[in-house]
Design a protein around this motif. Structure first.
Motif, PDB file in Angstrom:
ATOM      1  N   LEU A 194       3.711  -0.076 -11.185  1.00 44.90           N
ATOM      2  CA  LEU A 194       4.309  -1.043 -10.258  1.00 44.90           C
ATOM      3  C   LEU A 194       4.009  -2.483 -10.637  1.00 44.90           C
ATOM      4  O   LEU A 194       4.732  -3.396 -10.231  1.00 44.90           O
ATOM      5  N   THR A 195       2.952  -2.700 -11.372  1.00 45.49           N
ATOM      6  CA  THR A 195       2.545  -4.073 -11.705  1.00 45.49           C
ATOM      7  C   THR A 195       2.764  -4.420 -13.177  1.00 45.49           C
ATOM      8  O   THR A 195       2.366  -5.511 -13.605  1.00 45.49           O
ATOM      9  N   ASP A 196       3.380  -3.502 -13.937  1.00 48.36           N
ATOM     10  CA  ASP A 196       3.483  -3.690 -15.391  1.00 48.36           C
ATOM     11  C   ASP A 196       2.098  -3.924 -15.982  1.00 48.36           C
ATOM     12  O   ASP A 196       1.907  -4.755 -16.890  1.00 48.36           O
ATOM     13  N   GLY A 197       1.136  -3.189 -15.452  1.00 44.53           N
ATOM     14  CA  GLY A 197      -0.251  -3.374 -15.872  1.00 44.53           C
ATOM     15  C   GLY A 197      -0.712  -2.293 -16.827  1.00 44.53           C
ATOM     16  O   GLY A 197       0.072  -1.473 -17.317  1.00 44.53           O
ATOM     17  N   ILE A 198      -1.994  -2.309 -17.093  1.00 48.40           N
ATOM     18  CA  ILE A 198      -2.623  -1.352 -17.999  1.00 48.40           C
ATOM     19  C   ILE A 198      -3.947  -0.926 -17.382  1.00 48.40           C
ATOM     20  O   ILE A 198      -4.568  -1.692 -16.634  1.00 48.40           O
ATOM     21  N   VAL A 199      -4.368   0.301 -17.651  1.00 50.28           N
ATOM     22  CA  VAL A 199      -5.571   0.862 -17.030  1.00 50.28           C
ATOM     23  C   VAL A 199      -6.714   0.820 -18.038  1.00 50.28           C
ATOM     24  O   VAL A 199      -6.611   1.386 -19.135  1.00 50.28           O
ATOM     25  N   ALA A 200      -7.797   0.160 -17.662  1.00 53.58           N
ATOM     26  CA  ALA A 200      -8.987   0.101 -18.516  1.00 53.58           C
ATOM     27  C   ALA A 200      -9.896   1.277 -18.199  1.00 53.58           C
ATOM     28  O   ALA A 200     -10.149   1.586 -17.039  1.00 53.58           O
ATOM     29  N   ASP A 201     -10.365   1.929 -19.248  1.00 51.06           N
ATOM     30  CA  ASP A 201     -11.383   2.990 -19.126  1.00 51.06           C
ATOM     31  C   ASP A 201     -12.570   2.502 -19.956  1.00 51.06           C
ATOM     32  O   ASP A 201     -12.744   2.888 -21.107  1.00 51.06           O
TER      33      ASP A 201
ATOM     34  N   ILE B  78      -3.106   7.436  -8.644  1.00 50.78           N
ATOM     35  CA  ILE B  78      -3.173   6.083  -8.076  1.00 50.78           C
ATOM     36  C   ILE B  78      -3.267   5.035  -9.174  1.00 50.78           C
ATOM     37  O   ILE B  78      -2.564   4.013  -9.141  1.00 50.78           O
ATOM     38  N   ALA B  79      -4.123   5.277 -10.179  1.00 55.18           N
ATOM     39  CA  ALA B  79      -4.253   4.316 -11.273  1.00 55.18           C
ATOM     40  C   ALA B  79      -2.923   4.160 -12.016  1.00 55.18           C
ATOM     41  O   ALA B  79      -2.493   3.040 -12.325  1.00 55.18           O
ATOM     42  N   GLY B  80      -2.261   5.279 -12.281  1.00 52.69           N
ATOM     43  CA  GLY B  80      -0.982   5.227 -12.973  1.00 52.69           C
ATOM     44  C   GLY B  80       0.097   4.539 -12.154  1.00 52.69           C
ATOM     45  O   GLY B  80       0.906   3.768 -12.684  1.00 52.69           O
ATOM     46  N   ARG B  81       0.112   4.806 -10.865  1.00 50.92           N
ATOM     47  CA  ARG B  81       1.104   4.174  -9.978  1.00 50.92           C
ATOM     48  C   ARG B  81       0.899   2.663  -9.919  1.00 50.92           C
ATOM     49  O   ARG B  81       1.856   1.895  -9.992  1.00 50.92           O
ATOM     50  N   LEU B  82      -0.355   2.226  -9.795  1.00 53.46           N
ATOM     51  CA  LEU B  82      -0.638   0.790  -9.781  1.00 53.46           C
ATOM     52  C   LEU B  82      -0.192   0.139 -11.084  1.00 53.46           C
ATOM     53  O   LEU B  82       0.411  -0.937 -11.078  1.00 53.46           O
ATOM     54  N   ALA B  83      -0.490   0.794 -12.205  1.00 56.17           N
ATOM     55  CA  ALA B  83      -0.099   0.234 -13.502  1.00 56.17           C
ATOM     56  C   ALA B  83       1.417   0.140 -13.621  1.00 56.17           C
ATOM     57  O   ALA B  83       1.951  -0.858 -14.114  1.00 56.17           O
TER      58      ALA B  83
ATOM     59  N   LEU C 278       0.818  -1.208   0.000  1.00 51.61           N
ATOM     60  CA  LEU C 278       0.000   0.000   0.000  1.00 51.61           C
ATOM     61  C   LEU C 278       0.854   1.262   0.000  1.00 51.61           C
ATOM     62  O   LEU C 278       0.572   2.218  -0.731  1.00 51.61           O
ATOM     63  N   GLU C 279       1.910   1.278   0.813  1.00 51.12           N
ATOM     64  CA  GLU C 279       2.694   2.520   0.904  1.00 51.12           C
ATOM     65  C   GLU C 279       3.573   2.743  -0.324  1.00 51.12           C
ATOM     66  O   GLU C 279       4.037   3.850  -0.543  1.00 51.12           O
ATOM     67  N   GLN C 280       3.763   1.715  -1.141  1.00 52.19           N
ATOM     68  CA  GLN C 280       4.411   1.929  -2.432  1.00 52.19           C
ATOM     69  C   GLN C 280       3.472   2.641  -3.405  1.00 52.19           C
ATOM     70  O   GLN C 280       3.909   3.366  -4.295  1.00 52.19           O
ATOM     71  N   VAL C 281       2.172   2.432  -3.205  1.00 50.13           N
ATOM     72  CA  VAL C 281       1.173   3.033  -4.085  1.00 50.13           C
ATOM     73  C   VAL C 281       0.820   4.444  -3.635  1.00 50.13           C
ATOM     74  O   VAL C 281       0.774   5.384  -4.434  1.00 50.13           O
ATOM     75  N   VAL C 282       0.581   4.618  -2.340  1.00 55.47           N
ATOM     76  CA  VAL C 282       0.168   5.907  -1.777  1.00 55.47           C
ATOM     77  C   VAL C 282       0.880   6.126  -0.455  1.00 55.47           C
ATOM     78  O   VAL C 282       0.894   5.224   0.397  1.00 55.47           O
TER      79      VAL C 282
ATOM     80  N   ALA D 285       5.365   7.449  -5.152  1.00 51.48           N
ATOM     81  CA  ALA D 285       3.981   7.089  -4.829  1.00 51.48           C
ATOM     82  C   ALA D 285       3.050   8.287  -4.996  1.00 51.48           C
ATOM     83  O   ALA D 285       3.485   9.445  -4.974  1.00 51.48           O
ATOM     84  N   ALA D 286       1.761   8.002  -5.161  1.00 52.99           N
ATOM     85  CA  ALA D 286       0.745   9.052  -5.123  1.00 52.99           C
ATOM     86  C   ALA D 286       0.732   9.657  -3.726  1.00 52.99           C
ATOM     87  O   ALA D 286       1.015   8.968  -2.726  1.00 52.99           O
ATOM     88  N   ILE D 287       0.419  10.939  -3.620  1.00 51.81           N
ATOM     89  CA  ILE D 287       0.455  11.634  -2.337  1.00 51.81           C
ATOM     90  C   ILE D 287      -0.922  11.577  -1.683  1.00 51.81           C
ATOM     91  O   ILE D 287      -1.918  12.037  -2.256  1.00 51.81           O
TER      92      ILE D 287
END
Length: 251
Positions: free
Chosen positions: A122-129, A115-120, A4-8, A16-18
């Protein structure tokens, strides 16, 4: 999954997001902030607590997400090879939703993007809209600032065939989608320019409403159009055809 603290975290350490973040389970303690995120509910807020986001961590099976179906869809055809790899390797879904938001609006959207960008990232992920029918990489989620805001950060334009062109993505903010009909195929790019311009107005102090008139090459009127997103508006030229009105934008 990251911790969690890596994300926010309150200082934004490590990129991380502030803000503040907590697990939403009674037995959670401080050590959970350093542990990898697991299936469950979490909440994050801005430092002033005006914006609160909830995020739910789930397996792709829980939400019925099928990466292959996405890759074989029209959306999948627009993705780059790297983006396709992100979708193909999905096994965990993080769903972000607003619980409350800053009345100033832009700070709330900015925290969401952070937060969405940070999660993506850190996880090598992609954000769905999904309501804008697109996928975004972490690099695409740039800061949402009132001074530099571009409506394309939140909204796309889709051609639905049969001369119908409309915005996609306003509905996720409980704003009306905007539609043009009887658009000749060769004028769809001009229709997209007009729709995005009008969509940008919905984020300003002037809120769009049925019956409004505005000037864009020629005079247009805003008409109620049920069934487009949460609610919808259709743009109609006061005189002449839609094609003629779009051509007038070029002059």
């Amino acid at each position: 999954m990251p911790s969690l603290e890596q994300v926010v975290n309150p200082k934004g350490h490590g990129g991380a997001a502030i803000g503040y973040v907590v697990p939403l389970r009674p037995e959670a303690g401080k050590s959970d902030l350093q542990a990898p995120m697991t299936r469950g509910l979490y909440a994050a807020s801005s430092l002033d607590r005006k914006t609160v986001l909830k995020f739910r961590v789930m397996s792709k099976e829980e939400v019925g997400f099928d990466p292959i179906a996405v890759l074989e869809s029209p959306i999948g055809a627009t993705l780059s090879p790297a983006e396709k790899d992100c979708v193909r390797s999905t096994w965990t879904i993080v769903q972000l939703t607003f619980e409350s938001y800053d009345p100033e609006f832009f700070p709330a959207l900015d925290l969401f993007h952070q937060i969405a960008g940070r999660l993506a990232r850190l996880t090598d992920g992609i954000v769905a809209d999904p309501l804008a029918e697109r996928y975004l990489t972490a690099d695409m989620l740039v800061p949402v600032l009132k001074e530099t805001f571009d409506v394309r950060q939140l909204v796309s334009v889709k051609s639905a065939g049969g001369g119908r062109v409309q915005t996609m993505g306003l509905a996720k903010l409980a704003l009306p989608e905007i539609l043009l009909t009887l658009v000749p195929p060769e004028l769809e790019p001009m229709a997209a320019v007009l729709l995005l311009s009008v969509a940008a107005e919905t984020f300003s102090d002037r809120q769009l409403k049925a019956g409004d008139h505005f000037k864009a090459g020629t005079e247009w009127i805003v008409a109620e159009q049920p069934g487009i997103g949460v609610s919808g508006y259709e743009l109609l030229p006061v005189e002449g055809s839609v094609a003629d009105a779009l051509l007038a934008l070029k002059s």
